[in-house]
Scaffold this active site. Structure first.
Site, PDB file in Angstrom:
ATOM      1  N   ASP A 133      -2.474   5.046  16.660  1.00  7.37           N
ATOM      2  CA  ASP A 133      -2.963   4.889  15.291  1.00  7.37           C
ATOM      3  C   ASP A 133      -2.344   5.920  14.347  1.00  7.37           C
ATOM      4  O   ASP A 133      -2.184   7.085  14.714  1.00  7.37           O
ATOM      5  CB  ASP A 133      -4.492   5.024  15.291  1.00  7.37           C
ATOM      6  CG  ASP A 133      -5.113   4.704  13.963  1.00  7.37           C
ATOM      7  OD1 ASP A 133      -4.917   3.584  13.480  1.00  7.37           O
ATOM      8  OD2 ASP A 133      -5.791   5.588  13.398  1.00  7.37           O
ATOM      9  N   GLU A 193       1.788   2.734  15.321  1.00  8.86           N
ATOM     10  CA  GLU A 193       1.377   2.031  14.100  1.00  8.86           C
ATOM     11  C   GLU A 193       2.182   2.600  12.935  1.00  8.86           C
ATOM     12  O   GLU A 193       1.699   3.408  12.153  1.00  8.86           O
ATOM     13  CB  GLU A 193      -0.121   2.180  13.827  1.00  8.86           C
ATOM     14  CG  GLU A 193      -0.586   1.312  12.667  1.00  8.86           C
ATOM     15  CD  GLU A 193      -1.753   1.885  11.873  1.00  8.86           C
ATOM     16  OE1 GLU A 193      -2.235   1.195  10.954  1.00  8.86           O
ATOM     17  OE2 GLU A 193      -2.166   3.025  12.133  1.00  8.86           O
ATOM     18  N   ASP A 197      -6.214  -4.845  10.036  1.00 15.82           N
ATOM     19  CA  ASP A 197      -5.899  -4.097   8.812  1.00 15.82           C
ATOM     20  C   ASP A 197      -5.326  -4.972   7.707  1.00 15.82           C
ATOM     21  O   ASP A 197      -4.925  -4.455   6.663  1.00 15.82           O
ATOM     22  CB  ASP A 197      -4.894  -2.979   9.132  1.00 15.82           C
ATOM     23  CG  ASP A 197      -5.543  -1.808   9.845  1.00 15.82           C
ATOM     24  OD1 ASP A 197      -6.724  -1.522   9.576  1.00 15.82           O
ATOM     25  OD2 ASP A 197      -4.866  -1.173  10.674  1.00 15.82           O
TER      26      ASP A 197
END
Length: 579
Positions: free
Chosen positions: A326, A355, A422
């Site tokens: 992340d 990410e 997201d």
């Protein structure tokens, strides 16, 4: 000739090994110079003056501004030297470290030829083999399914199926995923990627307070072990979400700093301006503007050790198969280098997926990540399939430009996705036009890299921006679009084809259609997508391939592809067409 457009760098995305004796070279030139012929003049760097070979490169990719010539080499001597010879209308030019010149002094070439000085085995980026044909199913755990009806449900704040809010809880857990593994596998899925599962006060779990404990609302260590075991038994792998950029403000180390300030042994674990952390105004770095998610100082050796141990712990205890990382582009490069070595030493084929929403080449050189979530692919698909901003030619150029950002091993491990927790749901972005979703899935399935399906895509589920993209899976409703599910299963099966897993990529426009070719040895898979407003008779597409594998909105009787339709064919190419 546009000399300023000519570009090459050794030991980079323009020159990279794919094996101890295999090398790929690329040369960039201006798009308007496509008529030039480019040759590689090469030899061992110790023999370059005396004896050289000359091989022609072919145009492999074209983006909006440039063309990229490419050649794949098998080396007998891994101490490799080379220059480029460019022919334009009978005139010869040379390109070396001195730039473009009209002549080249081979006698003095040791000063300015390009070189790959030596291909060391441990500098060849390995491919995580199972990623080549992988089909991921991403699950936002809190909204997929509640399987443990006996757990404490006092924390629930919404009924299953209600429109979520940023802080609402519906009750999804790991038991619910275990119950539906057969269903997930039936879609052709080979890997499950879960959003964070560790102890946290939020529904999304990106503010972790205890990295060594599964959140009780999801289960416990034994539940996770059961999930991994059952998934593995069905031929699927499990990838977890690593939140290492930031943590919860209730993490014990940050709580200690809140209490003791500079006197805390953990003070330098965080980035604080002042003696104590303050929230009004916030005087410490955090994720975005969220003061409840303080940023970890990943340049700090103690923080690095702490996070590396977490990464190793869940591999040792639960035998997970990878980490999605992340906010990975805000974390220290030095940390990621240490993290990779530790993880790969523990489990060599454990995949590391960053990410990074943008060009991540600095992280993808073999010392940090294996790949990233390929949001540049997502954006291209939105522009082409949903928003009508690109025609087939522009789409081919966009995908080509994105593809040459990285080396071949990385491209075969990229996590290609249409949407995620997201983003808005891709189906919603298309205006709920299911055939456009199907066509985009066909592209995703044929494209190099792994496929990632966001849970509910197969229904298809709708959803706007977060939190609306995180709706509950409607298990009690109808099975959804039967054709869509059948299409996903057919396309997923195609991922087993060696051409899809190992084939080179070629992108073009033909008759207004997007044409995607995958070529491996003499075998070929070819995808055509029609995003025009007209039905296209495909008589001029040179279809010599005998076996049709998949299609939507295509007529086998008159060889016509309707708008929003796709066609995939496979077979063998003629020897004279091989590059």
């Amino acid at each position: 000739m546009n000399k300023q457009a000519i570009y090459h760098i050794p030991d980079s995305r323009y020159c990279f090994p794919t094996g101890t004796h295999e090398l790929v070279l690329r040369l960039r030139m201006a798009k308007e110079d496509r008529g030039c012929r480019v040759y590689l003049v090469s030899a061992s760097k110790y023999e370059f003056y005396q004896e050289r070979t000359c091989q022609e490169l072919s145009v492999a990719y074209t983006d909006s501004s440039f063309i990229y010539y490419e050649i794949h080499l098998t080396l007998t001597d891994v101490r490799f030297a080379y220059i480029f010879q460019i022919e334009e209308n009978g005139r010869l030019l040379y390109y070396s470290e001195d730039g473009v010149t009209e002549t080249y002094n081979f006698k003095e070439s040791f000063y300015n030829f390009f070189q790959m000085p030596y291909v060391n085995a441990n500098d060849v980026m390995p491919t995580v083999e199972w990623m080549r044909g992988a089909v991921f199913y991403q699950i936002f755990v809190e909204r997929f399914r509640m399987g443990n009806a006996k757990k404490d449900t006092s924390y629930l704040t919404m009924k299953w199926g209600e429109i979520p809010t940023p802080k609402s809880f519906a009750g999804g857990d790991l038991w619910g995923i275990i119950e539906k593994l057969d269903y997930i596998r039936s879609l052709g899925v080979t890997a499950v990627y879960l959003t964070p599962i560790f102890q946290s006060v939020s529904n999304h779990k990106y503010d972790i307070r205890d990295y060594y404990r599964v959140d009780p609302s999801f289960g416990d260590l034994e539940t996770l072990k059961k999930l991994v075991f059952e998934a593995n038994k069905r031929g699927m792998r499990v990838v977890l979400d690593a939140v290492f950029n930031h943590c919860s403000s209730s993490l014990k180390q940050f709580a200690d700093v809140m209490e003791k300030g500079r006197k805390s042994e953990y003070y330098r674990w965080f980035l604080i301006e002042g003696d104590f952390p303050e929230t009004e105004p916030c005087n410490y770095e955090c994720f975005a503007a969220c003061d409840y998610m303080p940023k970890l100082n990943t340049a700090n050796r103690q923080v690095q050790d702490f996070l590396i141990d977490i990464g190793l712990y869940w591999i040792r205890e639960a035998d997970i198969d990878g980490w999605r990382l992340d906010v990975s582009d805000e974390v220290s490069h030095d940390f990621w280098r240490r993290f990779r070595k530790a993880i790969k030493n523990q489990k060599e084929d454990c995949v590391l997926i960053g990410e990074n929403w943008h060009d991540a080449y600095a992280y993808l050189r073999g010392d940090q990540f294996d790949s990233i979530m390929n949001y540049s692919f997502t954006k291209a698909c939105l522009d082409y399939f949903a928003w009508d901003r690109l025609d087939a030619k522009a789409m081919a150029e966009r995908l080509s430009g994105n593809y040459v950002r990285n080396t071949e091993p990385v491209n075969y491990m990229m996590l290609n996705l249409l949407d995620s927790h997201d983003t808005l749901r891709f189906y919603t972005e298309t205006g709920c036009r299911v055939n456009r979703l199907i066509a985009a899935l066909a592209l995703e399935m044929v494209y190099p890299g792994a496929v990632c399906l966001y849970y509910g895509t197969e229904i298809p589920m709708e959803g706007g921006y977060d939190p609306d993209s995180r709706r509950c899976f409607p298990w009690e409703e109808s099975a959804g679009d039967i054709n869509l599910v059948a299409q996903i299963r057919t396309l997923s099966a195609l991922r087993k084809n060696p051409v899809i897993q190992y084939g080179t990529l070629r992108l073009s426009e033909e008759q207004g259609l997007l044409c995607v070719r995958r070529i491996y040895k003499r075998d070929e898979v070819r995808l055509f997508v029609n995003m025009t407003e007209s039905t296209v008779e495909m008589k001029d597409t040179n279809l010599r391939l005998p076996e049709t594998t998949a299609w939507n909105l295509y007529s086998t009787t008159n060889n016509q592809l309707e708008p929003e339709g796709y066609l995939i064919v496979e077979g063998q190419i003629k020897k004279e067409e091989m590059q």
